[in-house]
Design a protein around this motif. Sequence first.
Motif, short mmCIF file in Angstrom:
data_model
loop_
_atom_site.label_atom_id
_atom_site.label_comp_id
_atom_site.label_asym_id
_atom_site.label_seq_id
_atom_site.Cartn_x
_atom_site.Cartn_y
_atom_site.Cartn_z
N VAL A 232 0.82 -1.22 0.00
CA VAL A 232 0.00 0.00 0.00
C VAL A 232 0.85 1.26 0.00
N ASP A 233 2.18 1.12 0.21
CA ASP A 233 3.07 2.28 0.25
C ASP A 233 3.83 2.42 -1.06
N LYS A 234 4.17 3.66 -1.40
CA LYS A 234 4.94 3.92 -2.62
C LYS A 234 6.44 3.84 -2.38
N LYS A 235 6.85 4.02 -1.13
CA LYS A 235 8.27 3.97 -0.79
C LYS A 235 8.45 3.17 0.49
N ALA A 236 9.65 2.59 0.64
CA ALA A 236 10.00 1.93 1.89
C ALA A 236 10.62 2.96 2.84
N GLY A 237 10.50 2.71 4.13
CA GLY A 237 11.08 3.61 5.11
C GLY A 237 10.02 4.23 6.00
N THR A 238 10.41 5.29 6.70
CA THR A 238 9.52 5.92 7.68
C THR A 238 9.61 7.44 7.58
N ILE A 239 8.85 8.13 8.38
CA ILE A 239 8.85 9.59 8.41
C ILE A 239 10.06 10.05 9.23
N PRO A 240 10.79 11.05 8.77
CA PRO A 240 11.97 11.51 9.52
C PRO A 240 11.64 11.85 10.97
N TYR B 62 1.93 11.72 17.75
CA TYR B 62 1.21 11.24 16.58
C TYR B 62 1.63 9.79 16.35
N THR B 63 0.68 8.87 16.26
CA THR B 63 1.00 7.49 15.90
C THR B 63 0.59 7.25 14.45
N PHE B 64 1.35 6.38 13.77
CA PHE B 64 1.04 6.06 12.37
C PHE B 64 1.54 4.67 12.05
N CYS B 65 1.11 4.13 10.91
CA CYS B 65 1.58 2.84 10.41
C CYS B 65 1.52 2.90 8.89
N SER C 9 -4.32 8.70 10.54
CA SER C 9 -4.97 7.55 9.91
C SER C 9 -4.52 7.35 8.46
N GLY C 10 -4.12 8.41 7.77
CA GLY C 10 -3.62 8.26 6.40
C GLY C 10 -2.31 7.51 6.36
N SER C 11 -1.49 7.73 7.38
CA SER C 11 -0.23 7.02 7.59
C SER C 11 0.65 6.96 6.32
N MET C 12 1.48 5.93 6.22
CA MET C 12 2.46 5.88 5.13
C MET C 12 1.82 5.70 3.76
N SER C 13 0.63 5.10 3.71
CA SER C 13 -0.03 4.93 2.41
C SER C 13 -0.39 6.29 1.82
N GLU C 14 -0.68 7.27 2.66
CA GLU C 14 -0.95 8.63 2.19
C GLU C 14 0.35 9.42 2.05
#
Length: 323
Positions: free
Chosen positions: A225-233, A273-276, A302-307
């Motif tokens: 569901v994600d366009k890139k691998a990794g996380t938010i800085p 802020y929590t995300f997945c 709620s949008g998390s990494m997919s957004e």
Amino acid sequence: MQPNHAKSGIKINLATTISAVLALTLSGLCAAEAAGPVAPPLVTPAWVAAHLHTPGMVIVEVYDFDKQKPAYAKEHIPGAVFTGFLSDHWRIPMNGLPFVLPPEATIAKVIEGVGISNDSRVILVPGGAVKGDFPATTRIYWTLRMEGMNNVSIMNGGDHAWLANPKDVVATGDLAPAVGKFTPHYDAGLLATRSMVQADLNTHKFQLVDARPAKQYDGKVKPGVDKKAGTIPGALNLPFSVVLTADHEGIMDRAGVEGAMKKAGIATGKPTYTFCNTGHLASLDWFALREIAHVPDVKLYSGSMSEWTRDASLPVVDGKSAF
């Protein structure tokens, strides 16, 4: 005579002020009474057994799909109704995202469909005798809280704990819920948006907590569901599984949650802020931090990494998980 008039005026003003304060206090008490008590986030199977036939109580067993209904029909808590987290549309595809909170009119129908009304006392139960989905249950919990339902709890341990006790009564068959009557009262204070998270990259007023497994946080695995691998800085990693009990059917106590937070580097006193990937696993971290560890002002992105990864201009980095 003027001093006497002045004293008289003071008496009148004081009396008026006292009356106004009393009126406001009584009004506030009445409003609080009308709203009903705020329920504890967790209850035990023993508590549920003791309150099983309480008028107005709605027990909802949470499974993933309606195809799991035979398992529910085989054995469940007496009076409990079934919901499929995905098949009952607690989340829907919208605006190019795979899973988001439905509009108020839509989610109200979902809530009513399992028999919940505004004045219900709701108990959510992770379903399944072998292994339930606690994050699905916390996501529904968050959804109900988002829509103004404060009188809701999760039964810790889920069906697994209930069925493990031979003293607990077990029901069979399918129970069709009576349709509830629910009017949403949206609470935006529990939700983080992409723009809020993006702004915080500069302000650092909130700490970012990534609820995904370490390999996803570290950028070694890219979910579909994600366009890139990794996380938010700047995000810290608290994999959802580390705050669950060994059987994944329940959540740890405050000491256990805070121990996991300490290992992750998460502060207990800083807004979060929590995300997945889609706001599913992140609801479990949201629940653990807000309801168990009592971290102030925890919001779910709620949008998390997919957004986040759909916008190529937003930064993504490889993490280094402590787990």
